[in-house]
Design a protein around this motif. Structure first.
Motif, PDB file in Angstrom:
ATOM      1  N   SER A  74       0.835  -1.191   0.000  1.00  0.00           N
ATOM      2  CA  SER A  74       0.000   0.000   0.000  1.00  0.00           C
ATOM      3  C   SER A  74       0.873   1.245   0.000  1.00  0.00           C
ATOM      4  O   SER A  74       1.965   1.246   0.571  1.00  0.00           O
ATOM      5  N   VAL A  99       0.303   5.375   0.748  1.00  0.00           N
ATOM      6  CA  VAL A  99      -0.591   6.443   1.189  1.00  0.00           C
ATOM      7  C   VAL A  99       0.056   7.779   0.865  1.00  0.00           C
ATOM      8  O   VAL A  99       1.210   8.021   1.240  1.00  0.00           O
ATOM      9  N   SER A 114       0.061  12.070   0.788  1.00  0.00           N
ATOM     10  CA  SER A 114      -0.388  13.254   1.512  1.00  0.00           C
ATOM     11  C   SER A 114       0.278  14.484   0.893  1.00  0.00           C
ATOM     12  O   SER A 114       1.274  14.356   0.162  1.00  0.00           O
ATOM     13  N   ARG A 149      -9.277   8.397  -1.246  1.00  0.00           N
ATOM     14  CA  ARG A 149      -8.429   8.179  -0.076  1.00  0.00           C
ATOM     15  C   ARG A 149      -6.962   8.449  -0.367  1.00  0.00           C
ATOM     16  O   ARG A 149      -6.127   8.371   0.542  1.00  0.00           O
ATOM     17  N   TRP A 150      -6.633   8.762  -1.601  1.00  0.00           N
ATOM     18  CA  TRP A 150      -5.246   9.036  -2.003  1.00  0.00           C
ATOM     19  C   TRP A 150      -4.352   7.839  -1.710  1.00  0.00           C
ATOM     20  O   TRP A 150      -3.275   7.948  -1.111  1.00  0.00           O
ATOM     21  N   THR A 151      -4.788   6.676  -2.135  1.00  0.00           N
ATOM     22  CA  THR A 151      -3.999   5.481  -1.915  1.00  0.00           C
ATOM     23  C   THR A 151      -3.749   4.741  -3.220  1.00  0.00           C
ATOM     24  O   THR A 151      -4.480   4.903  -4.205  1.00  0.00           O
ATOM     25  N   ASP A 154      -2.470   0.673  -4.277  1.00  0.00           N
ATOM     26  CA  ASP A 154      -2.154  -0.664  -3.791  1.00  0.00           C
ATOM     27  C   ASP A 154      -1.564  -1.518  -4.900  1.00  0.00           C
ATOM     28  O   ASP A 154      -1.776  -1.260  -6.089  1.00  0.00           O
TER      29      ASP A 154
END
Length: 118
Positions: A20, A22, A24, A77-79, A81
């Motif tokens: 994953s 993440v 920001s 969610r700004w992710t 995977d």
């Protein structure tokens, strides 16, 4: 902008891992404009592209991981995977998350180690 990878580890051949990333620090509303990718690198070798999820929703995979890896992203969610199945020893590498836009904005995470060994 910051990208933080997680999910790496030691797994036996044939096993699975899910990486994953993440994100920001993006200006709200801009994350979805970036092409998001996973790269990997082993010592002494160039960093290689594993999979890309474009801003337009297209995916592309390296031939070596096709039908084994699946990339996905969540723009809310700004992710990002990477589901990795049927792992092989040659998949051992440090995996990096990348965000790119317009050939000018280019951000990298610090990487997460994946080791495939019996």
């Amino acid at each position: 902008v910051q990208l933080v990878e997680s999910g790496g580890g030691l797994v036996q051949p044939g096993g699975s891992l899910r990486l994953s990333c993440v994100a920001s620090g993006f200006t709200p509303g801009t994350y979805q404009n970036y092409a998001m990718s996973w790269f990997r690198q082993t010592p002494g070798k160039d960093r290689e592209l594993v999979a890309t999820y474009s801003a337009g929703g297209f995916t592309k995979y390296a031939d070596s991981v096709k039908d084994r890896f699946t990339i996905s992203r969540d723009n809310a969610r700004w992710t990002l995977d990477l589901q990795m199945d049927n792992l092989k020893p040659e998949d051992t590498a440090t995996y990096y998350c990348n965000a790119e836009f317009g050939g000018y904005f280019d951000f990298w995470g610090r990487g997460t180690q994946v080791t495939v060994s019996a």
